[in-house]
Design a protein around this motif. Structure first.
Motif, short mmCIF file in Angstrom:
data_model
loop_
_atom_site.label_atom_id
_atom_site.label_comp_id
_atom_site.label_asym_id
_atom_site.label_seq_id
_atom_site.Cartn_x
_atom_site.Cartn_y
_atom_site.Cartn_z
N ASP A 87 9.43 -11.06 -45.52
CA ASP A 87 8.77 -11.93 -47.20
C ASP A 87 9.71 -12.65 -47.44
O ASP A 87 9.29 -13.89 -48.04
N ASP A 88 11.11 -12.74 -47.03
CA ASP A 88 11.97 -13.57 -47.66
C ASP A 88 12.40 -14.80 -46.88
O ASP A 88 12.14 -14.93 -45.23
N ALA A 89 11.65 -16.39 -48.01
CA ALA A 89 12.35 -16.80 -47.08
C ALA A 89 13.32 -17.18 -46.03
O ALA A 89 12.98 -17.84 -44.58
N LYS A 90 13.74 -17.38 -46.78
CA LYS A 90 15.94 -17.73 -45.61
C LYS A 90 15.32 -16.91 -44.45
O LYS A 90 15.80 -17.22 -43.13
N TYR A 91 15.54 -15.42 -44.68
CA TYR A 91 15.37 -14.58 -43.95
C TYR A 91 14.66 -14.83 -42.73
O TYR A 91 14.31 -14.51 -41.04
N ARG A 92 12.64 -14.71 -43.24
CA ARG A 92 11.70 -14.91 -42.32
C ARG A 92 12.69 -16.77 -41.46
O ARG A 92 11.97 -16.99 -40.46
N LYS A 93 12.85 -17.67 -41.67
CA LYS A 93 13.68 -19.08 -41.49
C LYS A 93 14.54 -18.44 -40.51
O LYS A 93 14.40 -18.98 -38.82
N PHE A 94 15.29 -17.00 -40.50
CA PHE A 94 17.09 -17.42 -39.38
C PHE A 94 15.56 -16.49 -38.45
O PHE A 94 16.13 -16.78 -37.25
N LEU A 95 14.90 -15.76 -38.69
CA LEU A 95 13.99 -15.02 -37.40
C LEU A 95 13.43 -15.72 -36.49
O LEU A 95 12.59 -15.66 -35.10
N VAL A 96 12.90 -16.68 -37.35
CA VAL A 96 11.70 -17.99 -36.47
C VAL A 96 12.42 -18.53 -35.97
O VAL A 96 12.21 -19.02 -34.33
N LYS A 97 13.67 -18.66 -36.78
CA LYS A 97 14.35 -19.92 -35.35
C LYS A 97 15.53 -18.22 -33.91
O LYS A 97 15.47 -19.17 -32.99
N LEU A 98 16.28 -17.54 -34.66
CA LEU A 98 16.44 -16.84 -33.46
C LEU A 98 15.24 -16.36 -31.80
O LEU A 98 15.83 -16.98 -31.10
N LEU A 99 13.85 -16.15 -32.21
CA LEU A 99 12.80 -16.58 -30.94
C LEU A 99 12.41 -17.69 -30.49
O LEU A 99 12.87 -17.93 -29.60
N ASN A 100 12.71 -18.90 -31.26
CA ASN A 100 12.91 -20.19 -31.19
C ASN A 100 13.95 -20.82 -30.16
O ASN A 100 13.36 -21.00 -29.04
N GLU A 101 14.83 -20.42 -30.38
CA GLU A 101 16.18 -20.32 -29.43
C GLU A 101 16.92 -19.57 -28.38
O GLU A 101 17.28 -20.31 -27.43
#
Length: 212
Positions: free
Chosen positions: A72-86
């Protein structure tokens, strides 16, 4: 979708995401969450396996499993998306409830959570990694950016433009043609009749800027 799904996050919308995937008869491999107290526990018979940054689980994504980010948290959501992307070169899949309505003329990105009775109208465009709670409405030709969250029962009227990272609270109404800026926040139950600038918080009927 033939691959099992790993759900990144085991709180908040993770439970609802599991329900959505179960309703589509999809196989859930397990949850990954940074909270060690949840590890080896189960959510509706699905285990919380470990940490999202654990290479032993991450290496499964893309080859053997799909991924969905349930934070739900936007910052953590972005972190996880970046993790999967990179680290895995993949994009998270969408979780779309069977009872949601998405026009055949709408365009939807990836990684979105779209709960029951969400209505996305003709010609609407929805970006990536958004969260749309129960009964939210996105009317025709509205444009929704990335990492936007729309609360339950909120109404985004026609030709509204909502930029990346904005938050629209439960039951809020954004009238036709209004622009909501990046990372702006609209309070629950508000009626927005004028543009909201980047980073502003508005509340009320009509919505007024809340000074910080």
């Amino acid at each position: 979708m033939e691959k099992p799904i790993i759900i990144f996050g085991a709180k908040g919308i993770a439970h609802a995401a599991l329900e959505i995937f179960n309703s589509h008869d999809l196989v859930i491999y397990g949850f990954l969450d940074e909270d060690e107290k949840l590890h080896q526990k189960e959510i509706n018979n699905v285990a919380v396996l470990g940490n999202p940054e654990d290479d032993g689980f991450l290496k499964l994504v893309g080859k053997k499993c799909e991924a969905f980010v349930a934070a739900d948290d936007a910052k953590y959501r972005k972190f996880l998306v970046k993790l999967l992307n990179e680290r895995r070169k993949v994009q998270p899949i969408n979780a779309i409830h069977k009872l949601a309505y998405i026009s055949t003329d709408a365009a939807i990105g990836h990684g979105n959570f779209i709960n029951a009775k969400v209505n996305i109208g003709a010609g609407a465009t929805v970006g990536h990694h958004g969260i749309f709670h129960t009964n939210a409405t996105v009317e025709h030709h509205a444009e929704i950016g990335d990492f936007v969250q729309v609360g339950a029962g909120a109404v985004i009227n026609s030709d509204v433009k909502i930029q990346d990272g904005a938050f629209i609270g439960t039951g809020a109404v954004v009238v036709s043609g209004v622009k909501i800026g990046k990372n702006a926040r609209v309070g629950a139950g508000s009626v927005v009749i004028a543009d909201v600038e980047d980073g502003q918080t508005v509340f009320g009927n009509p919505a007024q800027v809340i000074e910080r």
